[in-house]
Design a protein around this motif. Structure first.
Motif, PDB file in Angstrom:
ATOM      1  N   PRO A  65       0.826  -1.203   0.000  1.00  0.00           N
ATOM      2  CA  PRO A  65       0.000   0.000   0.000  1.00  0.00           C
ATOM      3  C   PRO A  65       0.861   1.255   0.000  1.00  0.00           C
ATOM      4  O   PRO A  65       1.991   1.250   0.483  1.00  0.00           O
ATOM      5  CB  PRO A  65      -0.807  -0.122   1.288  1.00  0.00           C
ATOM      6  N   PRO A  66       0.342   2.357  -0.527  1.00  0.00           N
ATOM      7  CA  PRO A  66       1.107   3.611  -0.570  1.00  0.00           C
ATOM      8  C   PRO A  66       1.417   4.125   0.833  1.00  0.00           C
ATOM      9  O   PRO A  66       0.690   3.847   1.790  1.00  0.00           O
ATOM     10  CB  PRO A  66       0.179   4.575  -1.306  1.00  0.00           C
ATOM     11  N   SER A  67       2.461   4.907   0.935  1.00  0.00           N
ATOM     12  CA  SER A  67       2.766   5.579   2.198  1.00  0.00           C
ATOM     13  C   SER A  67       1.756   6.690   2.437  1.00  0.00           C
ATOM     14  O   SER A  67       1.058   7.130   1.530  1.00  0.00           O
ATOM     15  CB  SER A  67       4.175   6.170   2.141  1.00  0.00           C
ATOM     16  N   GLY A  68       1.705   7.160   3.680  1.00  0.00           N
ATOM     17  CA  GLY A  68       0.813   8.263   4.000  1.00  0.00           C
ATOM     18  C   GLY A  68      -0.633   7.891   3.799  1.00  0.00           C
ATOM     19  O   GLY A  68      -1.095   6.857   4.272  1.00  0.00           O
ATOM     20  N   CYS A  69      -1.375   8.707   3.072  1.00  0.00           N
ATOM     21  CA  CYS A  69      -2.773   8.417   2.761  1.00  0.00           C
ATOM     22  C   CYS A  69      -2.828   7.372   1.646  1.00  0.00           C
ATOM     23  O   CYS A  69      -2.245   7.562   0.573  1.00  0.00           O
ATOM     24  CB  CYS A  69      -3.486   9.691   2.321  1.00  0.00           C
ATOM     25  N   ARG A  70      -3.524   6.304   1.889  1.00  0.00           N
ATOM     26  CA  ARG A  70      -3.569   5.230   0.896  1.00  0.00           C
ATOM     27  C   ARG A  70      -4.364   5.607  -0.348  1.00  0.00           C
ATOM     28  O   ARG A  70      -4.208   4.961  -1.392  1.00  0.00           O
ATOM     29  CB  ARG A  70      -4.137   3.957   1.532  1.00  0.00           C
ATOM     30  N   PHE A  71      -5.182   6.626  -0.254  1.00  0.00           N
ATOM     31  CA  PHE A  71      -5.966   7.044  -1.411  1.00  0.00           C
ATOM     32  C   PHE A  71      -5.211   8.033  -2.293  1.00  0.00           C
ATOM     33  O   PHE A  71      -5.656   8.346  -3.401  1.00  0.00           O
ATOM     34  CB  PHE A  71      -7.287   7.683  -0.940  1.00  0.00           C
TER      35      PHE A  71
END
Length: 333
Positions: free
Chosen positions: A284-290
């Motif tokens: 999953p992406p770092s920080g905000c996943r969206f």
């Protein structure tokens, strides 16, 4: 992050079901993990319906099944009426599960095709030795005639009738919480409305508390007191159904609403609010996943995970720049 979703939790005396920092992961091979649910928190008051909505793969069904310890969570807390469920084993877990029952997405495949309807509904009472007095009552309650339905098998019924049988099977043990895992997504639209009306009627008659899972925000809004929006294993937003539709705060919630025909909101087209495919839950992406799909993403979104914050009397959001006016409360640490 511990506590990142706890802003919306009520006082203990008001809560029947409380979930805090729930974590569910699965092995993905080569030492990797699927981060299915990552620190989700919510609570459900007695007699309330909490809707959980999001795209396929967002973790909503995994979170719901984790309430039954299927699968057992990797971390976090699940309390039913103050009793901690995580870590329970053997007979203690088995008896606790009786207080929670599930209604599954595919009503036909969830029923044993070789068994008669009466045996399907009576299986729980027979296992528990509680007697079969409620079997006919439950069949009648879901709109089936025990005299004509009891000796028939699932293949002799329509999909909607099979879901009625599944509901009777779930309620015959008199549970406190019923987890509805996309119970109408496999049904025709007209039948969906009938099943949703039935669930609302049964909720009132038997004093049920519901956790209602769906990917259709319009359906969830109509049956839920509050709605929890999930994306890639994280909580995006929590609000009453009316507030969520009138003032969607998270960019992902706005995208979901924009994809609903005749939502009544003056929103840009959905393809301007969300782009691309969801990232892999393995990485999953770092920080905000969206952020990788958000048109308003900024450098802060990659560097810092947004925490749940209150932006209204009945609305919380995990976003650095929520799309709604109102005073924001400090993030929950």
């Amino acid at each position: 992050m511990a506590g990142s979703g706890s802003a919306h939790l009520r006082a203990p005396e008001e809560v029947l079901l409380r979930v805090e920092d729930l974590v569910v992961e699965f092995p993905a091979g080569h030492g990797r993990r699927v981060h299915a649910v990552s620190g989700v928190s919510f609570d459900v008051a007695r007699g309330e319906t909490l809707g959980i909505v999001g795209e396929s793969g967002c973790g909503k069904s995994t979170a719901a099944r984790a309430l039954m310890q299927l699968p057992a969570p990797l971390g976090g807390s699940i309390r039913l009426d103050g009793v901690e469920l995580t870590g329970l084993r053997g007979e203690t877990l088995r008896r606790t599960r009786r207080r929670l029952q599930m209604i599954f997405q595919d009503p036909i495949s969830s029923l044993n095709p070789r068994r008669r309807v009466r045996d399907i509904v009576a299986e729980g009472p027979r296992v528990w030795g509680t007697g079969e007095e409620r079997v006919d009552e439950m069949l009648e309650a879901v709109g089936l005639d025990p005299a004509t339905a009891s000796d028939r098998r699932p293949h002799e019924f329509s999909g909607g009738q099979c879901q009625r049988i599944s509901i009777a099977r779930a309620l015959v043990l008199d549970p406190e919480v019923v987890i509805c895992d996309e119970p109408v997504s496999a049904l025709d639209v007209s039948v969906q409305a009938q099943i949703l009306s039935l669930l609302e009627e049964l909720k009132k008659r038997y004093g049920l508390t519901l956790v209602f899972i769906a990917h259709d925000l319009a359906v969830v809004k109509n049956v839920s007191d509050r709605v929890l929006v999930m994306y890639l294993g994280k909580t995006c937003e929590l609000a009453s159904g009316d507030t969520l539709v009138r003032r969607p705060a998270h960019p992902y919630t706005r995208a979901l609403l924009a994809s609903v025909p005749r939502s009544g909101l003056a929103l840009p087209p959905a393809d301007r609010l969300i782009s691309g495919e969801p990232p892999s839950p393995v990485t999953p992406p770092s920080g905000c996943r969206f952020r990788t799909r958000c048109p308003a993403a900024a450098p802060r979104c990659a560097a810092e995970e947004p925490l749940m914050r209150r932006i209204g009397p009945d609305q919380w959001v995990a976003c650095h720049h929520p799309q709604t006016p109102g005073r924001e409360e400090p993030p929950v640490s």
